[in-house]
Design a protein around this motif. Structure first.
Motif, mmCIF file in Angstrom:
data_model
loop_
_atom_site.group_PDB
_atom_site.id
_atom_site.type_symbol
_atom_site.label_atom_id
_atom_site.label_comp_id
_atom_site.label_asym_id
_atom_site.label_seq_id
_atom_site.Cartn_x
_atom_site.Cartn_y
_atom_site.Cartn_z
ATOM 1 N N GLN A 1 8.971 -5.507 5.183
ATOM 2 C CA GLN A 1 8.315 -4.588 6.114
ATOM 3 C C GLN A 1 7.287 -5.321 6.964
ATOM 4 O O GLN A 1 7.124 -5.019 8.148
ATOM 5 C CB GLN A 1 7.648 -3.430 5.349
ATOM 6 N N LYS B 1 10.088 -6.031 -0.787
ATOM 7 C CA LYS B 1 10.123 -4.973 0.227
ATOM 8 C C LYS B 1 8.877 -4.998 1.103
ATOM 9 O O LYS B 1 8.965 -4.769 2.314
ATOM 10 C CB LYS B 1 10.262 -3.609 -0.454
ATOM 11 N N CYS C 1 6.575 -5.696 11.348
ATOM 12 C CA CYS C 1 5.361 -5.116 11.925
ATOM 13 C C CYS C 1 4.579 -6.137 12.727
ATOM 14 O O CYS C 1 4.751 -7.344 12.584
ATOM 15 C CB CYS C 1 4.454 -4.575 10.816
#
Length: 153
Positions: free
Chosen positions: A132, A128, A136
């Motif tokens: 993420q 995870k 970004c």
């Protein structure tokens, strides 16, 4: 410095301060009962659990309430409450003071229960973090990847 000798139990029980506290506690219970009786005779019976008599000192009756709405409802019946306490309480009451002191039971919505943390293995957490990081921009991306590498090791 020498210590004071502890008092014996009969000295404590016979002390004037303890007697004053016992007298106040008894008086407070009488005030609470007077308020319950008064509210039961008014259209305020459902508010009894949200109110407490703090003090009765001439010329004021001081009541602590759980919310401003409860205080407003009591203020609408102020004259009846004052009249009731004038006839039943020892000090002469001419004024009613409302103090708003919200307690835990006063909140309209209870706080949400704490969510238990899901049992996850480290590889799921690392996955995870990497997902993420892909979403970004720098410098957050490199910080998330460094954190994932730390957990992956």
């Amino acid at each position: 410095m020498p210590r004071k000798r502890p008092k014996k139990l009969d000295q404590l029980l016979g002390s004037q301060r303890l007697q004053q506290f016992a007298d106040f506690t008894e008086q407070h219970q009488r005030w609470q009962q007077l308020m319950r009786d008064c509210f039961a005779k008014q259209p305020l019976a459902e508010l009894i659990s949200q109110c407490e008599v703090v003090a009765v000192s001439a010329p004021s009756l001081i009541i602590k309430v759980s919310s401003a709405a409860v205080g407003q409802r009591i203020k609408t019946e102020q004259e009846r409450i004052i009249t009731y306490f004038q006839t039943h309480a020892t000090p002469a009451i001419t004024r009613l003071e409302i103090r708003i002191r919200p307690g835990r039971q006063a909140s309209a919505t209870p706080p949400p229960p704490a969510q238990p943390k899901p049992a996850q293995n480290e590889s799921d957490t690392v996955r995870k973090l990497r997902e993420q990081a892909a979403l970004c921009e720098e410098p957050l991306r490199s910080q998330l990847l460094a954190l994932a590498d730390k957990y992956d090791a």
